[in-house]
Design a protein around this motif. Structure first.
Motif, PDB file in Angstrom:
ATOM      1  N   PHE A 119       0.978 -12.307  -3.842  1.00  0.00           N
ATOM      2  CA  PHE A 119       0.936 -11.331  -3.109  1.00  0.00           C
ATOM      3  C   PHE A 119      -0.694  -9.900  -3.975  1.00  0.00           C
ATOM      4  O   PHE A 119      -1.552  -9.626  -3.306  1.00  0.00           O
ATOM      5  CB  PHE A 119       2.019 -10.147  -2.829  1.00  0.00           C
ATOM      6  CG  PHE A 119       3.342 -10.689  -2.170  1.00  0.00           C
ATOM      7  CD1 PHE A 119       2.521 -10.832  -1.147  1.00  0.00           C
ATOM      8  CD2 PHE A 119       4.082 -10.666  -2.854  1.00  0.00           C
ATOM      9  CE1 PHE A 119       3.085 -11.382   0.077  1.00  0.00           C
ATOM     10  CE2 PHE A 119       5.044 -10.957  -1.453  1.00  0.00           C
ATOM     11  CZ  PHE A 119       5.426 -11.047  -0.252  1.00  0.00           C
ATOM     12  N   ASP A 120      -0.282  -9.945  -5.463  1.00  0.00           N
ATOM     13  CA  ASP A 120      -1.140  -9.047  -5.594  1.00  0.00           C
ATOM     14  C   ASP A 120      -2.457  -9.344  -5.560  1.00  0.00           C
ATOM     15  O   ASP A 120      -3.455  -9.118  -5.953  1.00  0.00           O
ATOM     16  CB  ASP A 120      -0.814  -8.438  -7.236  1.00  0.00           C
ATOM     17  CG  ASP A 120      -0.648  -9.780  -7.794  1.00  0.00           C
ATOM     18  OD1 ASP A 120      -1.880 -10.508  -8.288  1.00  0.00           O
ATOM     19  OD2 ASP A 120       1.053 -10.665  -8.075  1.00  0.00           O
ATOM     20  N   PRO A 158       3.299  -2.781  -3.051  1.00  0.00           N
ATOM     21  CA  PRO A 158       1.807  -2.284  -2.064  1.00  0.00           C
ATOM     22  C   PRO A 158       0.746  -3.074  -2.418  1.00  0.00           C
ATOM     23  O   PRO A 158      -0.318  -2.327  -2.365  1.00  0.00           O
ATOM     24  CB  PRO A 158       1.888  -1.923  -4.133  1.00  0.00           C
ATOM     25  CG  PRO A 158       2.393  -2.690  -5.013  1.00  0.00           C
ATOM     26  CD  PRO A 158       3.617  -3.153  -4.247  1.00  0.00           C
ATOM     27  N   ALA A 159       0.446  -4.074  -1.952  1.00  0.00           N
ATOM     28  CA  ALA A 159      -0.543  -5.088  -2.098  1.00  0.00           C
ATOM     29  C   ALA A 159      -1.089  -4.622  -0.278  1.00  0.00           C
ATOM     30  O   ALA A 159      -2.131  -4.463  -0.375  1.00  0.00           O
ATOM     31  CB  ALA A 159      -0.609  -6.107  -1.721  1.00  0.00           C
ATOM     32  N   LEU A 162      -1.372   5.283  -4.987  1.00  0.00           N
ATOM     33  CA  LEU A 162      -1.065   4.025  -3.595  1.00  0.00           C
ATOM     34  C   LEU A 162       0.665   4.858  -3.205  1.00  0.00           C
ATOM     35  O   LEU A 162       1.249   4.688  -2.508  1.00  0.00           O
ATOM     36  CB  LEU A 162      -1.015   3.093  -4.175  1.00  0.00           C
ATOM     37  CG  LEU A 162      -2.015   2.572  -4.111  1.00  0.00           C
ATOM     38  CD1 LEU A 162      -1.331   0.218  -4.834  1.00  0.00           C
ATOM     39  CD2 LEU A 162      -3.094   2.306  -3.071  1.00  0.00           C
ATOM     40  N   PRO A 165      -5.723  -9.167  -1.692  1.00  0.00           N
ATOM     41  CA  PRO A 165      -6.443  -7.694  -1.785  1.00  0.00           C
ATOM     42  C   PRO A 165      -7.864  -8.493  -1.943  1.00  0.00           C
ATOM     43  O   PRO A 165      -9.181  -8.613  -1.354  1.00  0.00           O
ATOM     44  CB  PRO A 165      -6.111  -6.845  -2.117  1.00  0.00           C
ATOM     45  CG  PRO A 165      -4.702  -5.957  -2.421  1.00  0.00           C
ATOM     46  CD  PRO A 165      -4.414  -8.177  -2.464  1.00  0.00           C
ATOM     47  N   ILE A 200       3.101   1.415 -10.526  1.00  0.00           N
ATOM     48  CA  ILE A 200       2.136   1.530  -8.648  1.00  0.00           C
ATOM     49  C   ILE A 200       1.492   2.061  -9.178  1.00  0.00           C
ATOM     50  O   ILE A 200       2.103   3.584  -9.191  1.00  0.00           O
ATOM     51  CB  ILE A 200       3.291   1.384  -7.773  1.00  0.00           C
ATOM     52  CG1 ILE A 200       4.094   0.623  -7.227  1.00  0.00           C
ATOM     53  CG2 ILE A 200       2.446   1.913  -5.948  1.00  0.00           C
ATOM     54  CD1 ILE A 200       5.047  -0.177  -6.252  1.00  0.00           C
ATOM     55  N   PRO A 201       0.037   2.870  -9.045  1.00  0.00           N
ATOM     56  CA  PRO A 201      -1.060   4.426  -8.879  1.00  0.00           C
ATOM     57  C   PRO A 201      -0.129   5.114  -8.468  1.00  0.00           C
ATOM     58  O   PRO A 201       0.318   5.033  -7.136  1.00  0.00           O
ATOM     59  CB  PRO A 201      -2.063   3.868  -9.341  1.00  0.00           C
ATOM     60  CG  PRO A 201      -2.823   2.275  -8.984  1.00  0.00           C
ATOM     61  CD  PRO A 201      -1.018   1.395  -8.596  1.00  0.00           C
ATOM     62  N   THR A 256      -3.219  -1.573  -0.380  1.00  0.00           N
ATOM     63  CA  THR A 256      -4.281  -2.054  -1.015  1.00  0.00           C
ATOM     64  C   THR A 256      -5.844  -2.322   0.001  1.00  0.00           C
ATOM     65  O   THR A 256      -6.122  -1.400   0.192  1.00  0.00           O
ATOM     66  CB  THR A 256      -4.578  -3.055  -2.010  1.00  0.00           C
ATOM     67  OG1 THR A 256      -3.174  -2.285  -3.549  1.00  0.00           O
ATOM     68  CG2 THR A 256      -5.737  -1.814  -2.831  1.00  0.00           C
TER      69      THR A 256
END
Lengths: 259, 323
Positions: free
Chosen positions: B183-184, B203-204, B281, B187, B277-278, B207
């Motif tokens: 997933f990561d 969270p991808a 996001l 993007p 997770i930033p 992004t």
């Protein structure tokens, strides 16, 4: 300027240039800033990491896996190497097996480690020990081969027993090789410790890199990668220091002209 | 000489210590666990959004109230969790439903005990979506014939869901080329044009959307409304030997899920404790649904689709698998 200072200055300039390049390339848009953050952002993330307790415990986990794994590998490698060389015929009997097992990449054992030990420290140790054991063993075998036959025969004719010959003839000859093996093993052990954490998820810096990755926290991920790089550098410097201390008497370190 | 001996002795000791490490699980009994004397259960999880209710439930004392102490052990995916649960290193584990069905049909003794995570069931607001990059000519799942679509695991739940999305949009799912990608990494791969579409989850997903990518389908919604994506499971041996613990776990998880569902702000807060997770996001994330019970009719649809796509060696026995 003394040559030493010149070297240090050149080294610092090279590093500064590298860091500046890391800052400029993403800023100029040559690579995407999202996936390759500039040096300053990585440095900021690194600062945040250093202030996090979880980071230090991850660092501790990685170093624990590295140290225990390396200790086992070095101990087992030396014992196995000496025994294989000293016992008649054993060297030739084991050579093919060693040559078969040695090239198996440690990471190929990840499924086995997971099956046996899950995500615990022991699965990290399995991989670390497997990879670094051969480094030591092979160096010990080479070192023993290097024994001067005249010295060996002299020791025999003076009636020294097997153990005394190992101690006074074999070990001093093999030690420089052993130290090389330990130095190589120390680097390999770190690589495998981090890999195991990254792939299996055992606690440590590798697992933290994986979490940063899945969380889309790109600068944090690079910051952690930098930490593993620095760790590798420190381990190499440390291993060289140990090597020099242990071989103070040896010609290669004394730098004395041969007679 | 003495130093050499000491070194060898330490080495031998360490070998011995690592060789005879215990392999037994934690104390098991048929007795009901109590909050005064809680039973520690080790749970193998993936450190992602989906398991937030467990962290929250432990924080809120739902597990303690049911006589359990959670030891959450992050692992890198189901490949490490399923063997861990079956061999008894973990008492419980987190896995998606398709993987559980595949495991069961392969003779792996797994038993789902509590609900895990579900799709929101809302097109346009789900935690997983089929995405294309900014300005892509692909406007619907139907246009994916001959295109490359990334899923996190081939022949698994996302694969099934994307195929169903293509069929529902009127396309031919057999013409879609699937590739496996974490997933990561989606993007970046999408932005660079290495893939044409990606089945991404949070969270991808956020992004991708923040880079101008758009969602063209919500495959989980296409499979069934309120699809159960993943569940907590144990081994059949453990479930039989410790019915009281399994029951207490199920109850505590159900309470945690219900709490997480109604307290999204606390979910976002607990995410900062175990993910990285930033912040930018974190506030944008679409959270999944956490119903207390698994959705059996939806899982039956997933099973039929999986069977149709040839994922299973034989028909999964849902009566045996589900709680």
């Amino acid at each position: 300027m003394s040559p030493r200072l010149t070297n240090a200055a050149l080294g610092a300039a090279g590093l500064a240039g590298f860091l500046a390049l890391g800052e400029a390339v993403p800023r100029l848009g040559l690579v995407s800033e999202d996936y390759f953050p500039p040096t300053s952002r990585i440095a900021k993330a690194l600062g945040a990491e250093l202030g996090d307790r979880a980071f230090w415990s991850a660092l501790g986990d990685t170093l624990t896996g590295w140290a225990i794994g390396l200790a086992i590998a070095v101990g087992a490698g030396i014992v196995a190497g000496v025994v294989v060389s000293v016992v008649p015929y054993l060297r030739r009997a084991t050579a093919s097996t060693v040559e078969f097992l040695r090239p198996i990449p440690s990471v190929a054992l990840i499924p086995l480690a997971v099956l046996l030990y899950g995500t615990e420290l022991r699965s990290v140790l399995l991989l670390v020990v497997y990879a670094s054991f051969w480094q030591v063993l092979v160096q010990v075998l080479y070192g023993v081969q290097d024994v001067d036959p005249v010295a060996e025969e002299t020791a025999r004719s003076y009636g020294l027993g097997t153990w005394a010959r190992v101690r006074h003839v074999l070990w001093p000859t093999a030690l420089p090789y052993v130290m090389t093996g330990v130095r190589l093993a120390a680097a390999v052990a770190l690589i495998l410790a981090v890999t195991a954490e990254l792939v299996i998820g055992a606690p440590g810096l590798g697992a933290r890199i994986a979490v940063a990755q899945t969380s889309q926290a790109v600068p944090d991920m690079y910051a952690l990668v930098v930490v593993t790089g620095l760790l590798g550098l420190l381990i190499n410097v440390g291993a060289r220091t140990v090597e020099r201390r242990a071989l103070v008497w040896h010609q290669s370190v004394r730098g004395e002209v041969a007679v | 000489m003495r130093r050499l001996f000491a070194g060898l002795a330490v080495g031998a000791l360490l070998v011995a210590a690592s060789a005879c490490g215990s392999s037994g699980g934690s104390g098991s009994s048929g007795k009901s666990p109590t909050s005064a004397n809680p039973t520690t259960v080790k749970v193998g999880i993936i450190p992602i959004l989906d398991v937030a209710p467990l962290y929250l439930g432990e924080e809120k004392g739902f597990f303690k109230r049911n006589g359990l102490k959670l030891s959450l052990t992050p692992a890198q995916g189901g490949a490490a969790i399923v063997p861990g649960v079956v061999s008894g290193q973990f008492q419980f584990g987190f896995s998606n439903v398709t993987s559980l069905m595949v495991a069961q049909t392969n003779g792996v003794p797994v038993k789902a005990v509590a609900n895990g995570v579900a799709s929101t069931g809302e097109p346009g607001a789900d935690f997983g979506g089929l995405t294309v990059k900014k300005g892509s000519a692909i406007k619907s799942a139907k246009d994916l014939a001959g295109k490359t679509v990334a899923v996190n695991t081939l022949k698994n739940i996302n694969d099934t869901a994307v195929r169903e999305a293509v069929r529902k949009a009127g396309g031919d799912s057999s013409k879609v080329k699937f590739v496996e990608l974490a997933f990561d990494q989606m993007p970046a791969a999408l932005a660079k044009g290495q893939i044409d579409a990606a089945m991404a989850v949070e969270p991808a997903l956020t992004t991708i959307k923040s880079q101008g990518g758009t969602e063209i389908a919500w495959p989980f919604v296409d499979v069934a409304e309120g699809l159960t994506i993943a569940m907590y499971f144990t081994s059949t041996q453990y479930a039989q030997a410790n019915p009281a613990v399994a029951k207490a776990f199920q109850k505590a998880v159900a309470e945690s899920l219900a709490y997480a569902n109604t307290h999204p702000d606390e979910v976002r807060k607990v995410l900062t404790t175990y993910t990285k997770i930033p912040a930018n996001l974190l506030s944008e994330l679409t959270l999944p649904h956490w119903p207390a019970e698994a959705n059996r009719p939806a899982i039956e649809v997933l099973e039929k689709l999986g069977e149709q796509d040839g994922l299973f060696k034989k028909t999964p026995d849902l009566d045996k698998l589900l709680p």
